[in-house]
Design a protein around this motif. Structure first.
Motif, PDB file in Angstrom:
ATOM      1  N   ASP A 291     -17.095  64.157 121.688  1.00 48.08           N
ATOM      2  CA  ASP A 291     -16.107  63.589 122.605  1.00 48.08           C
ATOM      3  C   ASP A 291     -15.990  64.459 123.857  1.00 48.08           C
ATOM      4  OD1 ASP A 291     -13.857  62.516 123.820  1.00 48.08           O
ATOM      5  OD2 ASP A 291     -12.458  63.474 122.427  1.00 48.08           O
ATOM      6  N   PRO A 292     -16.059  63.859 125.052  1.00 43.86           N
ATOM      7  CA  PRO A 292     -15.877  64.637 126.278  1.00 43.86           C
ATOM      8  C   PRO A 292     -14.432  65.011 126.554  1.00 43.86           C
ATOM      9  CG  PRO A 292     -16.179  62.346 126.825  1.00 43.86           C
ATOM     10  CD  PRO A 292     -16.386  62.450 125.332  1.00 43.86           C
ATOM     11  N   GLY A 293     -13.508  64.654 125.652  1.00 43.04           N
ATOM     12  CA  GLY A 293     -12.118  65.045 125.814  1.00 43.04           C
ATOM     13  C   GLY A 293     -11.347  64.231 126.822  1.00 43.04           C
ATOM     14  N   THR A 294     -11.907  63.115 127.260  1.00 43.60           N
ATOM     15  CA  THR A 294     -11.278  62.312 128.309  1.00 43.60           C
ATOM     16  C   THR A 294     -10.263  61.329 127.747  1.00 43.60           C
ATOM     17  OG1 THR A 294     -13.303  62.493 129.608  1.00 43.60           O
ATOM     18  CG2 THR A 294     -11.770  60.756 130.230  1.00 43.60           C
ATOM     19  N   ASN A 295     -10.541  60.782 126.596  1.00 41.04           N
ATOM     20  CA  ASN A 295      -9.750  59.658 126.090  1.00 41.04           C
ATOM     21  C   ASN A 295      -9.088  59.986 124.754  1.00 41.04           C
ATOM     22  OD1 ASN A 295     -10.583  57.863 128.250  1.00 41.04           O
ATOM     23  ND2 ASN A 295     -12.579  57.836 127.260  1.00 41.04           N
ATOM     24  N   LYS A 296      -7.764  60.000 124.750  1.00 42.16           N
ATOM     25  CA  LYS A 296      -7.024  60.305 123.521  1.00 42.16           C
ATOM     26  C   LYS A 296      -7.091  59.158 122.518  1.00 42.16           C
ATOM     27  CE  LYS A 296      -3.212  61.277 125.909  1.00 42.16           C
ATOM     28  NZ  LYS A 296      -3.663  61.517 127.284  1.00 42.16           N
ATOM     29  N   TYR A 297      -7.364  57.951 123.000  1.00 39.96           N
ATOM     30  CA  TYR A 297      -7.338  56.813 122.084  1.00 39.96           C
ATOM     31  C   TYR A 297      -8.512  56.819 121.107  1.00 39.96           C
ATOM     32  CZ  TYR A 297     -10.899  54.596 125.061  1.00 39.96           C
ATOM     33  OH  TYR A 297     -12.048  54.315 125.763  1.00 39.96           O
ATOM     34  N   TYR A 298      -9.517  57.684 121.306  1.00 41.64           N
ATOM     35  CA  TYR A 298     -10.606  57.800 120.342  1.00 41.64           C
ATOM     36  C   TYR A 298     -10.084  58.132 118.946  1.00 41.64           C
ATOM     37  CZ  TYR A 298     -14.167  58.023 124.086  1.00 41.64           C
ATOM     38  OH  TYR A 298     -14.988  57.755 125.144  1.00 41.64           O
ATOM     39  N   ARG A 333      -2.358  66.843 121.607  1.00 36.46           N
ATOM     40  CA  ARG A 333      -2.739  66.652 123.007  1.00 36.46           C
ATOM     41  C   ARG A 333      -1.539  66.779 123.939  1.00 36.46           C
ATOM     42  NH1 ARG A 333      -7.936  64.288 123.584  1.00 36.46           N
ATOM     43  NH2 ARG A 333      -7.568  64.381 125.825  1.00 36.46           N
ATOM     44  N   TRP A 334      -0.314  66.662 123.411  1.00 30.58           N
ATOM     45  CA  TRP A 334       0.889  66.821 124.224  1.00 30.58           C
ATOM     46  C   TRP A 334       1.555  68.179 123.996  1.00 30.58           C
ATOM     47  CZ3 TRP A 334      -0.627  62.044 122.415  1.00 30.58           C
ATOM     48  CH2 TRP A 334      -0.722  61.024 123.369  1.00 30.58           C
ATOM     49  N   VAL A 335       0.921  69.036 123.209  1.00 31.91           N
ATOM     50  CA  VAL A 335       1.467  70.361 122.916  1.00 31.91           C
ATOM     51  C   VAL A 335       0.792  71.378 123.825  1.00 31.91           C
ATOM     52  CG1 VAL A 335       1.731  72.156 121.166  1.00 31.91           C
ATOM     53  CG2 VAL A 335       1.951  69.739 120.530  1.00 31.91           C
ATOM     54  N   MET A 337      -1.133  74.312 124.952  1.00 29.57           N
ATOM     55  CA  MET A 337      -2.054  75.256 124.318  1.00 29.57           C
ATOM     56  C   MET A 337      -3.284  75.351 125.197  1.00 29.57           C
ATOM     57  SD  MET A 337      -3.750  73.110 121.131  1.00 29.57           S
ATOM     58  CE  MET A 337      -2.186  72.716 120.363  1.00 29.57           C
ATOM     59  N   PRO A 338      -4.110  76.374 125.023  1.00 28.16           N
ATOM     60  CA  PRO A 338      -5.331  76.476 125.828  1.00 28.16           C
ATOM     61  C   PRO A 338      -6.200  75.223 125.684  1.00 28.16           C
ATOM     62  CG  PRO A 338      -4.934  78.518 124.630  1.00 28.16           C
ATOM     63  CD  PRO A 338      -3.935  77.526 124.119  1.00 28.16           C
ATOM     64  N   ASP A 339      -6.790  74.805 126.791  1.00 26.07           N
ATOM     65  CA  ASP A 339      -7.583  73.576 126.762  1.00 26.07           C
ATOM     66  C   ASP A 339      -8.678  73.620 125.705  1.00 26.07           C
ATOM     67  OD1 ASP A 339      -6.084  72.473 128.755  1.00 26.07           O
ATOM     68  OD2 ASP A 339      -7.467  72.996 130.375  1.00 26.07           O
ATOM     69  N   ALA A 340      -9.340  74.770 125.593  1.00 27.30           N
ATOM     70  CA  ALA A 340     -10.465  74.865 124.659  1.00 27.30           C
ATOM     71  C   ALA A 340     -10.032  74.675 123.214  1.00 27.30           C
ATOM     72  CB  ALA A 340     -11.164  76.212 124.821  1.00 27.30           C
ATOM     73  N   ALA A 341      -8.743  74.895 122.933  1.00 28.73           N
ATOM     74  CA  ALA A 341      -8.263  74.758 121.556  1.00 28.73           C
ATOM     75  C   ALA A 341      -8.394  73.321 121.060  1.00 28.73           C
ATOM     76  CB  ALA A 341      -6.814  75.222 121.457  1.00 28.73           C
ATOM     77  N   HIS A 342      -8.262  72.356 121.957  1.00 28.04           N
ATOM     78  CA  HIS A 342      -8.353  70.954 121.549  1.00 28.04           C
ATOM     79  C   HIS A 342      -9.763  70.612 121.070  1.00 28.04           C
ATOM     80  CE1 HIS A 342      -4.334  69.995 123.021  1.00 28.04           C
ATOM     81  NE2 HIS A 342      -4.611  70.689 124.108  1.00 28.04           N
ATOM     82  N   GLY A 343     -10.765  71.101 121.790  1.00 29.94           N
ATOM     83  CA  GLY A 343     -12.139  70.871 121.359  1.00 29.94           C
ATOM     84  C   GLY A 343     -12.425  71.537 120.026  1.00 29.94           C
TER      85      GLY A 343
END
Length: 644
Positions: A291-298, A333-335, A337-343
């Motif tokens: 995932d490129p991290g663009t779309n939360k609906y995935y 995604r609404w918390v 935190m560092p961006d890289a943590a989501h990936g």
């Protein structure tokens, strides 16, 4: 009519209130992606515009990564206006979520009757629904991605259709899922759950027809429709791709094909391991891990798959997988935190899902294939046939080299001389190969013309796969070689773990034949890449490359004769190397003198080698000199010294 207890009524009211609350929350400033559907529906309806409308929609607007069925669904709501259409699909999308949950419950009732008696099934569904509702309503109401809503709905309905043994309905629903959103292609693996090979084949045929009916008109009307295959989207800092080392500003061109391939492989592994309830989860997990991290609906697809596993496959009474997806992939995604943590969270979750494939079997996981659909999957491989692969004679190797040479020159002939281009050549040859495989699988014994027709067509398809990856998607030859070598190794590992042999003397069941043809395809693709790397990238030249591969095959034959190499290893090593040998010979004959060839073109060599192949196959049909010998049906040992 079964009456509800007070506790059940309270739970139903609470769940309804929970859903309504989230509907209101998501509807407030909702419909974030609806404008794509308005744009696509208007373009599709404008059949008078021969440049941007009608069947030219995808060619003119590749940004519309939406299937034609989803655009038609949006178009159906357009009489109410853009705002009215949005409201209609927000309500319908929310209702689709209820249908998904109900179908999960119905599949559970069919496959896990042990959960019905004490109410555990309903408790599992209700608990999963608590986590499912916010994520689904974000998809259906918050962003209103009708394509994903329909793809997931059709996939779950298809799973239900497999449970009741409806092959045509299963295939139609899986085809509609792909027609709504192309990434749904890995869901096609669900048809393997049908009872018997005939039903699975019927479902696959229906699925193919439904997909072709929706997509082929666009490609036929405007070949530039293939532009949509190469469209890229931003690769944000939240991306799991960046964790994997892909730091480009936009997704690489191989990202979407890789999602489909990885999703299919994981779903097949889940089926093979008996964890069919995890097939949807793993298929969608491949999309999220790339995932490129663009779309939360995935995440909605992950939650659907997780709910299926929590209800049907997990030993836990609470929906831990659904809850973890909701909290770790969606709410996070609404918390801050560092961006890289989501990936990293996405990668960790999908890795945990993949762990399902290697954990030991346990009660209630269906790894013993005790459910009705799993028994059906087992029955598809139970029937034995006569061996469907010829004896390995000198004729075998001659036709193999001729077929590989035809594969190289014919691919170039269709691609360049006839002007079809790589995309259309791949589509045409893929359809022909699928038809030839259907004929081959329907046969109960070795039929020379059917067998060698598949080999010749797969040789062309293998060449085209490599050419597409390198020329269309920019994948380096070195990476292509590594990927196909890994795919071939994985095929052999799965084949041996399943059948305890890699011998081609025992291709006596549909499962073994499936492994065999998968290995053949990967050998052609791998051989093409290896030949191109040596002849063109390293610039050894076509004829010297052919000499190198011929010498390597001679060494393998010598090793076999001296009993240094086992029969299976020697056969498959030689089989891989005959591909670049034939490809190098084909290029040497067809390429111009300036490029190191003889300049004979692609037409002459293709016709000559094809006629030679046909003549030899005709001789084998009449003489039966390569007919498989009768052998015991017990698996041959892997290190058997008799040629495989």
């Amino acid at each position: 009519m079964v009456s509800m207890t007070r506790r059940e009524r309270t739970a139903a009211v609470a769940l309804t209130a929970w859903a309504l609350a989230w509907f209101v929350i998501m509807a407030w400033n909702g419909g974030g992606s609806w404008h794509f559907f308005v744009q696509g529906a208007q373009a599709l309806a404008d059949t008078d515009d021969a440049i941007r409308g009608g069947l030219h929609t995808y060619a003119a607007a590749p940004v519309l990564q939406i299937g034609p069925v989803a655009l038609l669904a949006a178009m159906a709501a357009m009489p109410a206006g853009a705002a009215g259409g949005l409201a209609i699909w927000q309500v319908l999308g929310a209702a689709a979520g209820l249908v998904v949950l109900w179908q999960v419950r119905q599949v559970g009732a069919a496959a896990r009757p042990d959960l019905l008696h004490d109410g555990r099934l309903d408790r599992r569904v209700a608990a999963a629904a608590v986590c499912f509702v916010p994520v689904w309503l974000f998809l259906a109401v918050g962003v209103t991605h009708v394509d994903d809503v329909l793809a997931l709905l059709f996939a779950v309905l298809a799973l239900r259709a497999t449970a009741v043994g409806r092959p045509v309905l299963t295939g139609a629903l899986l085809g509609l899922a792909v027609d709504a959103k192309p990434w749904a292609l890995p869901f096609g693996c669900l048809l393997l759950l049908l009872d018997g090979r005939r039903k699975a084949l019927s479902a696959a045929t229906t699925m193919t027809a439904v997909i072709a009916a929706a997509w082929l008109p666009f490609f036929l009307a405007d070949p530039a429709t293939s532009n949509a295959l190469h469209f890229t989207i931003p690769n944000t800092e939240l991306s799991a791709l960046r964790v994997l080392g892909v730091h480009d500003a936009r997704t690489p061109p191989w990202d979407r094909p890789a999602q489909a391939v990885l999703g299919t492989v994981l779903a097949l592994l889940a089926w093979r391991r008996g964890r069919w309830a995890a097939m949807v989860l793993l298929a969608v997990g491949a999309r999220v891990v790339l995932d490129p991290g663009t779309n939360k609906y995935y995440v909605a697809g992950v939650v659907v798959g997780a709910a299926l596993w929590d209800v049907l496959g997990s030993r836990a009474e609470w929906p831990w997988w659904t809850a973890t997806a909701c909290l770790g992939l969606f709410t996070a995604r609404w918390v801050p935190m560092p961006d890289a943590a989501h990936g990293r969270l996405a990668l960790a979750y999908v890795s945990a899902c993949a762990f399902l494939l290697i954990t030991p079997a346990g009660a209630g996981t269906f790894s013993d294939r005790s459910g009705p659909t799993c028994e059906a999957a087992e029955m598809t491989i139970a029937r034995r046939m006569a061996n469907k692969v010829p004896e390995v004679t000198v004729y075998f190797w001659i036709i193999k080299v001729l077929a590989t040479t035809v594969g190289e020159t014919a691919a170039d002939l269709l691609n360049m001389n006839l002007g079809l281009g790589l995309t259309w050549t791949t589509v045409v040859m893929g359809v022909l190969t699928a038809g030839a495989l259907v004929l081959q699988f329907r046969s109960q014994r070795y039929v020379p013309w059917r067998y060698w027709l598949v080999v010749i067509l797969i040789s062309v398809v293998g060449t085209l796969i490599t050419d597409n990856l390198v020329d269309n998607f920019g994948v380096p030859l070195e990476v292509t070689i590594a990927v196909f070598a890994a795919a071939l190794a994985a095929t052999f590992v799965l084949w041996h773990r399943s059948e305890h042999t890699l011998s081609i003397h025992t291709i006596t069941t549909p499962r073994r034949e499936s492994y065999y043809w998968a290995a053949i395809l990967f050998t052609f693709a791998l051989g093409t890449a290896a030949g191109d790397l040596l002849a063109e990238r390293i610039n050894v030249g076509y004829l010297p490359s052919a000499g190198i591969f011929a010498a390597a095959i001679a060494l393998i034959a010598l090793g076999f004769r001296l009993r240094v190499l086992g029969a299976v290893l020697a056969f498959w090593a030689a089989y891989v190397l005959t591909r670049p040998l034939g490809a190098s010979l084909g290029d040497w004959l067809s390429q111009s003198r300036d490029d190191g060839g003889l300049g004979l073109g692609t037409v002459g060599p293709s016709v000559v080698f094809l006629l030679a192949s046909v003549a030899l196959v005709g001789y084998l049909t009449r003489s039966r000199v390569d007919a498989p010998a009768e052998r015991p049906t017990t698996p041959a040992p892997v290190n058997a010294r008799a040629y495989p």
